[in-house]
Scaffold this motif. Structure first.
Motif, PDB file in Angstrom:
ATOM      1  N   ILE A  36       0.839  -1.199   0.000  1.00 35.51           N
ATOM      2  CA  ILE A  36       0.000   0.000   0.000  1.00 35.51           C
ATOM      3  C   ILE A  36       0.877   1.253   0.000  1.00 35.51           C
ATOM      4  N   TYR A  39       1.915   1.743  -3.544  1.00 38.45           N
ATOM      5  CA  TYR A  39       0.756   2.147  -4.338  1.00 38.45           C
ATOM      6  C   TYR A  39       0.403   3.607  -4.066  1.00 38.45           C
ATOM      7  N   TYR A  63      -6.652   0.556  -4.476  1.00 36.78           N
ATOM      8  CA  TYR A  63      -5.653  -0.477  -4.166  1.00 36.78           C
ATOM      9  C   TYR A  63      -6.274  -1.872  -4.229  1.00 36.78           C
TER      10      TYR A  63
END
Length: 190
Positions: A36, A39, A63
């Protein structure tokens, strides 16, 4: 083509998720880490955060949909992320409810979290401890580790063994059921 397996590493900041994800890929070379934090760098490049020109939807919404796209194409992924609030949980469960998931709890004692935050120098001090009030409070895991007492290699090996066993992966399904029932209860209490 079958769906790719998703290994979800859930734990507070500095608990050892990124290190564990790297170790897992050594044992399972057909898995790819999808963090994450990485991302969010994509989202950050799209936004102008200095001028508060932000995408008005939480990053996790996109995500988890990307995770689903990888799995739909048969790609195995390891999620290095934090289930840190109700909106994240809702995005997680709603988007991935029909996917094969090994749900892993990554734990670490408060003293070690504080030490890791201090030594890393790239974390907000106290962030991990503040996340403990929500993280791990509702999940039912297939596998759990304490990265302060178990080596990362031991943890990774146990994950591989769990994937190779005949025991069904029920942590995500049970957690989803608990989440759904708590949402029904909270709606009925309002």
């Amino acid at each position: 083509m079958g769906k790719g397996m998703i290994i979800v590493l859930n734990g507070v900041s500095s608990s050892g998720k990124s290190t564990l994800a790297k170790e897992i890929t050594k044992l399972l070379p057909d898995f790819f880490t999808f963090s994450i934090d990485d991302y969010d760098l994509v989202i950050e490049k799209m936004e102008d955060r200095d001028n508060q020109r932000l995408i008005p939807i939480e990053t996790e919404y996109f995500y988890y949909r990307n995770v689903a796209m990888f799995s739909d194409r048969g790609i195995n992924v390891i999620l290095d992320q934090i289930l840190h609030d109700p909106i994240t949980l809702q995005n997680f469960y709603e988007t991935l409810n029909s996917y094969p998931i090994l749900l892993v709890g990554v734990h670490c004692p408060v003293e070690e979290l504080e030490r890791r935050e201090q030594s890393r120098g790239d974390r907000q001090i106290g962030q991990a401890i503040s996340q403990l009030s929500f993280v791990h409070q509702q999940e039912i895991y297939d596998v759990e580790f304490n990265t302060a007492t178990q080596s990362i290699t031991e943890c990774a090996r146990e994950i591989v063994d769990r994937l190779e066993s005949d025991t069904p992966l029920l942590g995500f399904k049970k957690s989803l059921e608990e989440f759904a029932s708590s949402k029904v209860l909270s709606k009925n209490n309002n």
